[in-house]
Design a protein around this motif. Structure first.
Motif, PDB file in Angstrom:
ATOM      1  N   HIS A 190       0.881  -1.380   0.095  1.00  0.00           N
ATOM      2  CA  HIS A 190       0.002   0.106  -0.012  1.00  0.00           C
ATOM      3  C   HIS A 190       0.786   1.431  -0.015  1.00  0.00           C
ATOM      4  CE1 HIS A 190      -3.799  -2.091   0.253  1.00  0.00           C
ATOM      5  NE2 HIS A 190      -3.301  -2.693   1.075  1.00  0.00           N
ATOM      6  N   LEU A 196       2.362   1.898  -3.401  1.00  0.00           N
ATOM      7  CA  LEU A 196       1.296   2.100  -4.293  1.00  0.00           C
ATOM      8  C   LEU A 196       0.586   3.505  -4.233  1.00  0.00           C
ATOM      9  CD1 LEU A 196      -0.484  -1.298  -4.410  1.00  0.00           C
ATOM     10  CD2 LEU A 196       0.888  -0.430  -6.148  1.00  0.00           C
ATOM     11  N   TYR A 245      -7.974  -7.039  -8.878  1.00  0.00           N
ATOM     12  CA  TYR A 245      -7.551  -5.772  -8.648  1.00  0.00           C
ATOM     13  C   TYR A 245      -8.360  -4.780  -7.889  1.00  0.00           C
ATOM     14  CZ  TYR A 245      -3.471  -6.837 -11.376  1.00  0.00           C
ATOM     15  OH  TYR A 245      -2.339  -7.485 -12.065  1.00  0.00           O
ATOM     16  N   PHE A 293      -7.810  -1.105  -6.258  1.00  0.00           N
ATOM     17  CA  PHE A 293      -7.801  -0.523  -7.603  1.00  0.00           C
ATOM     18  C   PHE A 293      -9.432  -0.597  -8.008  1.00  0.00           C
ATOM     19  CE2 PHE A 293      -3.690  -1.892  -7.652  1.00  0.00           C
ATOM     20  CZ  PHE A 293      -2.714  -1.129  -8.360  1.00  0.00           C
ATOM     21  N   TYR A 295      -5.457   2.975  -8.220  1.00  0.00           N
ATOM     22  CA  TYR A 295      -5.331   2.721  -7.158  1.00  0.00           C
ATOM     23  C   TYR A 295      -5.680   3.887  -6.092  1.00  0.00           C
ATOM     24  CZ  TYR A 295      -3.444   0.940  -2.864  1.00  0.00           C
ATOM     25  OH  TYR A 295      -3.307   0.596  -1.305  1.00  0.00           O
TER      26      TYR A 295
END
Length: 149
Positions: A85, A88, A105, A110, A141
């Protein structure tokens, strides 16, 4: 199942030949790049799953996500993404999901978006891939508040 697997490790340059061999064996079009962060799950010195965060000017693209075929369906991919996380969320992150993996995803932060919502540097890539016949879904994301800290 995720407790059976180690935490993801960012690949140091020394491991790059091993990652390259893993991609050649399981996802030849994955094309690892030393300049981009690559994260892996290893077990007993063996790579089981990998993902690359391709760094672009204003965003990053999650790409080359692959799990060794003999270990698919065990939750390794979920485990890998659930522990990424922070990387991302560092920069806007997108992925082009194969249509049959959209739910995977979505389960990992996402959100499906319209291609018009993509940054220009990604829109051209998606258009090119779709023109080649790939069934891809653009996704973005969005970290949950509890994951941001």
């Amino acid at each position: 199942m995720s407790s059976l697997f180690s935490l993801p490790v960012r690949v140091p340059s020394l491991w790059f030949p091993l990652v390259k061999k893993f991609y050649q064996a399981h996802y030849p079009s994955g094309k690892p790049n030393k300049a981009d962060p690559i994260w892996v799950i290893k077990q007993q010195g063996r790579i089981l799953s990998a993902v690359r965060l391709k760094q672009l000017d204003r965003c990053q693209l999650l790409t080359a996500m692959v799990t060794e075929p003999g270990h698919r369906g065990l939750g390794i991919g979920h485990h890998l993404l659930r522990h990424l996380h922070k990387p991302l969320a560092e920069r806007p992150c997108y992925c082009f999901a194969l249509s049959h993996l959209e739910r995977f995803y979505q389960d990992n932060g996402f959100h499906t978006i319209d291609s018009s919502q993509l940054p220009d540097e990604l829109l051209g890539r998606l258009t090119s891939y779709v023109a080649q016949g790939r069934a891809l879904i653009p996704m973005h994301y969005i970290a949950k508040r509890s994951e941001e800290s």
